[in-house]
Design a protein around this motif. Structure first.
Motif, PDB file in Angstrom:
ATOM      1  N   TYR A  47      -7.930  -1.802   0.887  1.00 56.24           N
ATOM      2  CA  TYR A  47      -7.560  -0.487   0.360  1.00 56.24           C
ATOM      3  C   TYR A  47      -8.652   0.530   0.716  1.00 56.24           C
ATOM      4  O   TYR A  47      -9.521   0.829  -0.109  1.00 56.24           O
ATOM      5  CB  TYR A  47      -7.399  -0.543  -1.159  1.00 56.24           C
ATOM      6  N   LYS A  94       0.823  -1.205   0.000  1.00 49.66           N
ATOM      7  CA  LYS A  94       0.000   0.000   0.000  1.00 49.66           C
ATOM      8  C   LYS A  94       0.862   1.262   0.000  1.00 49.66           C
ATOM      9  O   LYS A  94       0.547   2.249  -0.679  1.00 49.66           O
ATOM     10  CB  LYS A  94      -0.938  -0.021   1.206  1.00 49.66           C
ATOM     11  N   GLU A 133      -7.712   6.355   1.920  1.00 51.10           N
ATOM     12  CA  GLU A 133      -6.265   6.330   1.732  1.00 51.10           C
ATOM     13  C   GLU A 133      -5.860   6.402   0.264  1.00 51.10           C
ATOM     14  O   GLU A 133      -4.708   6.719  -0.046  1.00 51.10           O
ATOM     15  CB  GLU A 133      -5.674   5.046   2.342  1.00 51.10           C
ATOM     16  N   PHE A 134      -6.796   6.112  -0.643  1.00 50.79           N
ATOM     17  CA  PHE A 134      -6.451   6.053  -2.065  1.00 50.79           C
ATOM     18  C   PHE A 134      -7.438   6.880  -2.897  1.00 50.79           C
ATOM     19  O   PHE A 134      -8.134   6.339  -3.750  1.00 50.79           O
ATOM     20  CB  PHE A 134      -6.423   4.598  -2.538  1.00 50.79           C
ATOM     21  N   LYS A 174       1.045   4.349  -2.954  1.00 52.53           N
ATOM     22  CA  LYS A 174       0.972   5.787  -2.685  1.00 52.53           C
ATOM     23  C   LYS A 174       2.243   6.504  -3.127  1.00 52.53           C
ATOM     24  O   LYS A 174       2.188   7.545  -3.794  1.00 52.53           O
ATOM     25  CB  LYS A 174       0.741   6.015  -1.191  1.00 52.53           C
TER      26      LYS A 174
END
Length: 737
Positions: A235, A211, A239-240, A215
Motif C-alpha cells: 500500500y 486496493k 496512493e493512500f 480507494k
C-alpha cells in the motif's frame, strides 16, 4: 494522542534483546516500568505492538498483534448452541452499557452520545469459529451500539447508513473478488459519510482489486496483516493519503468462548498422539502455503514408518468446524502448525491465471509446489508475511503442546518456551518425538504458553478492539459529522422482507449463521425457477400460437385441395379431418385447467413464506421456503413436460392429417374416377398427379433436413448458404416447421 487511547490496553516497546519495556495503565509519559523477564527464567518476549501509518507518520497504537490464516467459506450449524449462550452475554453487556442510549434513541436518534456501528459480513463464513468470534467481539468490546448486515452473494441492502457513525467491513466479505460483495451494499457504503473501517486478510489474492476497492469505497482505517515496515510494498503511501493502516493478527483469544470450553484433559489421557488439519493449496502461495501441507504430509509419513498413530489429514472432507474443533484439539497430545499467510502477492491476478492454465493443461490436477516454484520464487522473497495463526491461541487455551515449523510467528511466541520447534527438513524429528513423551516438560510448556498468550490479556479481543475503538474515536472526532444538527434519519429495517424474488437484508443485532444463509440461497434458487417458469410459459404460449395456426393452415390447404377436386368432379366431398380430431386441442384444454390450479398453489406458498419471514422464526421460514421452492420446481419441470407433450402431440396431429389426406386421395382414385366423364376424369387425374408430386417433394425435403451429411455440408461450406435459404423457403412453403 489521548490518555484514553494510551490506557486502553498495554503498550509494549522493544528495549533490547535482554528485555522489554511496558507502559502500564496509569503511568505517565516516560514512566516506563522496566521488567527484565530473563531474570525470572523467561526469555525476552516481544509482542508485536500494533502500529499505525497515517499521513506518512508512524505511531504506536496498542499491544495488539498482527494476523494469520483466513477461515474457509461454507455453511454449517455446529456452533449454534454455543452462539446462543455467547449472545446472552453479549446482549447483557450491551444492555449494561447502552441502556441509556436505547431510551434516548426512542426520543431523538441524534441526541444520543453512544455511537452506532454497522458490521458488514458474510453469512457463508460464520460457521467458522474464528470468524464468528471476530464479529461478536467487535460488538462486545468496541463500545458501540452495533448491528450486523449480510452483504455478499448479491444480498440486496436497501437502506441508508445515515443512522450509523461507523461501518466496520469484516474480512469475510472479501473485496478482492469482483461481484462477491453486493453492488447495492457498495453503493450505500460509497455514499456513507461516517468512519469506514476495513478488516482484511489474504491480501495477497488479487491485491490490485482490493486496493481499488479501498480507494473507491473510501475506507479511513484498514486493519491489515502486512507488517508496518512492508506497507509501501503493498500500500504505497502516495496512493493512500490519509488512510490509517493498523497491523493486526487474524484472530485473538475469545474471552467468552474460554468460559464455555471444558477443562483440558491431562496429556496422558489424550487419545491422539499428534493431530493436524491442513489443506493442499498447491504451489501458488509459495513456501508458506506449501508448509501447511508439507508439515502434515511428512509428519504422517515418518510417524507411520515408526508405528506411531496420528490423526493427520489435509483434505477438505476432514476439516472440523465449530466447537468440535476445540474438542479435537483437546484430544491431541500435540498439534502441528506453521506460519500463516503468504509472501507471494498476486497483484494483478496473473499468478492465479497461470496456476489455472497449468492445472487445465494437466487434466485438472493443480501444479505442485516444485512445479510452480519457478514462477513464484522471486516474488516469494520480496516480503515477509509469516504470521501467528489463531490455531496457536486455540492450542494455548486447550493446554495442547504445539509442534511448529521454525519461524517468527509475529514475534509473539518463542521456541522451546511456548512450542517445540521443528526444522523444515525434519532433521530433528527424533528429538521432537522424544520430547512428546516427556509429559512433565510438556505440561510446563503448555502452562507457559497459556500464561503468556491467554492469561496475560495481551492477546485478547478486548485488548485488540480497545485500540481499534480508540482509532475509530479519533477519526470520528476529526470528521465532525455534526449529527446533532441534522434532520432525523430513518432507522434501518430489523426484519428481512421477501420482495421481487429476493430477501432484502435487515440490520440484525447478531450475525446470522448457516440457517439464514441457507434461506437466502434457497430463496434465490426459487426466484431462478420462477423466472424460468415464466419464460417457459411464454415459450409454451408461443408454440401454442404457432402450432394452432399451422394446423389451421394445413386443414385449410387440404380443404382447398378437395374443393378443387369436388369442382372438377362436380360433386360434394365431405370433410375428412377437423379440429375435433386433433389431440392438440384436447391437450391445450388440460393444460389450461392444470395451469390455473398450479398458479394458485404457487401464489399461496409464496404468500405463506412472505408472511412468516419477517417474524424471525428461522425454522418456520425454512419450512415455508422449502414448500415454495418445491412448488416452483414442480411447476418448472411440469412445464418442460407440457412442452414436450405439445411437440409430440402436434407432430402426431400433422402425421395423422397427412395420412388421412393421402388415404382420402387414394379413395377418390378408386371410387370417384370410374363414374366421371372422360373430361372430368382427365382433370381429376391431373390434379391427383400434382398432389402425388407435391407429396414426394415434401418427403424428400424432410429427409434432406434430417441427413447428417447435409448438415455437415452446410456447416463447412459457406457457399451453400444461398441453397440453405432456398431450402428453408421450400420447407416453409411445404408446411414443414
Amino acid at each position: 494522542m489521548s490518555d484514553d487511547f494510551r490506557h486502553a490496553c498495554f503498550r509494549n516497546r522493544a528495549a533490547d534483546r535482554g528485555g522489554f519495556d511496558e507502559l502500564w495503565p496509569g503511568a505517565e509519559d516516560g514512566e516506563n516500568l522496566r521488567h527484565d523477564r530473563s531474570d525470572a527464567g523467561q526469555p525476552p518476549v516481544r509482542p508485536n505492538a500494533v502500529l499505525r501509518i497515517e499521513d506518512g507518520r508512524t505511531q504506536r497504537n496498542s499491544a495488539v498483534a498482527r494476523p494469520a490464516d483466513p477461515p474457509p467459506a461454507g455453511s454449517g450449524d455446529a456452533i449454534m448452541q454455543h452462539r446462543s449462550r455467547e449472545w446472552c452475554s453479549v446482549l447483557d453487556h450491551r444492555s449494561r452499557f447502552h441502556l441509556s442510549h436505547a431510551n434516548a434513541k426512542k426520543e431523538d436518534l441524534h441526541l444520543s452520545s453512544v455511537k452506532r456501528a454497522l458490521v458488514a459480513y458474510s453469512m457463508s463464513s460464520t460457521h467458522v469459529q474464528t470468524t464468528f468470534d471476530y464479529l461478536v467481539a467487535f460488538k462486545r468490546f468496541c463500545g458501540f451500539d452495533t448491528d450486523f448486515v449480510h452483504v455478499t452473494h448479491h444480498a440486496p441492502v436497501d437502506f441508508d447508513f445515515d443512522s450509523y457513525d461507523v461501518v466496520f467491513h469484516s474480512y469475510c466479505a472479501r473485496l478482492c473478488f469482483d461481484g462477491y460483495v453486493s453492488d447495492s451494499y457498495r453503493e450505500r457504503l460509497a455514499a456513507f459519510r461516517g468512519v469506514k473501517v476495513l478488516a482484511v486478510q489474504d491480501e495477497y489474492d488479487r491485491t490490485d482489486t482490493l486496493k481499488a476497492a479501498i480507494k473507491d469505497l473510501g475506507f479511513d482505517i484498514v486493519l491489515t496483516c502486512v507488517p508496518q515496515d512492508s506497507l509501501d510494498y503493498v500500500y504505497p503511501r502516495s496512493e493512500f493519503p490519509g488512510v490509517t493502516f493498523i497491523t493486526v493478527f487474524t484472530g485473538y483469544v475469545p474471552e467468552t468462548l474460554m468460559a464455555e470450553l471444558p477443562s483440558p484433559k491431562p496429556l496422558a489421557a489424550r487419545p491422539i498422539f499428534i493431530g493436524y488439519r491442513g489443506r493442499d493449496i498447491g504451489g501458488r502461495y509459495g513456501r508458506l502455503g506449501f508448509d501447511k501441507f508439507e508439515i502434515g504430509r511428512r509428519m504422517k509419513e515418518l510417524c507411520d514408518a515408526r508405528g506411531i498413530a496420528t490423526d493427520i489429514a489435509m483434505d477438505e472432507a476432514s476439516r472440523i468446524y465449530g466447537t468440535a474443533w476445540f474438542d479435537f484439539i483437546g484430544d491431541c497430545r500435540a498439534m502441528l502448525g506453521s506460519e500463516s499467510g503468504s509472501n507471494v502477492f498476486d497483484f494483478d491476478g496473473s499468478i492465479e491465471a497461470r496456476f489455472k492454465e497449468m492445472a487445465a493443461a494437466n487434466g485438472g490436477v493443480s501444479p505442485s509446489y516444485a512445479d510452480f516454484l519457478p514462477i513464484v520464487v522471486d516474488r516469494d522473497g520480496e516480503i515477509e508475511m509469516g504470521q501467528i495463526s489463531p490455531r496457536v491461541f486455540e492450542c494455548a487455551m486447550m493446554r495442547t503442546p504445539m509442534v511448529l515449523f521454525k519461524g517468527r510467528y509475529s514475534d509473539a511466541i518463542v521456541p522451546d518456551q511456548h512450542y517445540i520447534s521443528l526444522e523444515k527438513d525434519f532433521s530433528n524429528i527424533d528429538a521432537v518425538l522424544e520430547r512428546l513423551n516427556d509429559l512433565p516438560a510438556l505440561e510446563a510448556m503448555t502452562q507457559r504458553a497459556f500464561d503468556h498468550l491467554v492469561g496475560s490479556g495481551l492477546f485478547t479481543y478486548q485488548a485488540f478492539y480497545a485500540g481499534v475503538a480508540d482509532a475509530i474515536g479519533e477519526r470520528l472526532a476529526r470528521k465532525s459529522r455534526g449529527r446533532c444538527g441534522q434532520a432525523a434519519v430513518s432507522m434501518p429495517p430489523t426484519a428481512p422482507v421477501y420482495r421481487s424474488g429476493v430477501i432484502e437484508e435487515p440490520a440484525t443485532p447478531v450475525p446470522l449463521g448457516s440457517k439464514g444463509f441457507r434461506l437466502r440461497v434457497d430463496a434465490t434458487e426459487a426466484a431462478v425457477y420462477r423466472r424460468e417458469l415464466d419464460r417457459l410459459m411464454g415459450e409454451f404460449d408461443h408454440l401454442r400460437s404457432i402450432f394452432a395456426s399451422e394446423l389451421d393452415r394445413s386443414l385449410g390447404s387440404c380443404a382447398g385441395v378437395f374443393e378443387r377436386v369436388a369442382q372438377a368432379a362436380q360433386m360434394t366431398i365431405p370433410p375428412f379431418f377437423t379440429q375435433a380430431d386433433c389431440e392438440t386441442t384436447r391437450l391445450l384444454a388440460d393444460y389450461d385447467a392444470e395451469t390455473v390450479l398450479a398458479s394458485q398453489q404457487r401464489e399461496t406458498a409464496r404468500a405463506a413464506f412472505e408472511a412468516v419471514l419477517p417474524t424471525g422464526q428461522e425454522d418456520a421460514s425454512a419450512e415455508a421456503l422449502r414448500h415454495m421452492l418445491q412448488q416452483e420446481k414442480d411447476g418448472y419441470f411440469h412445464l418442460i413436460e407440457w412442452i414436450r407433450r405439445l411437440n409430440e402431440v402436434y407432430d402426431a396431429d400433422r402425421l395423422n392429417l397427412e395420412r388421412a389426406f393421402y388415404k382420402r386421395i387414394a379413395e377418390l382414385g378408386t371410387t370417384v374416377l370410374p363414374g366421371l366423364s372422360p373430361k372430368q376424369r382427365f382433370s381429376v387425374r391431373l390434379l391427383l398427379l400434382k398432389l402425388r408430386f407435391w407429396a414426394a417433394r415434401r418427403r424428400a425435403l424432410r429427409a434432406a433436413t434430417r441427413s447428417p451429411a447435409i448438415r455437415r455440408l452446410l456447416d463447412i461450406s459457406p457457399g451453400i448458404v444461398p441453397l440453405a435459404r432456398r431450402l428453408a423457403r421450400r420447407l416453409k412453403l411445404s408446411g414443414l416447421t
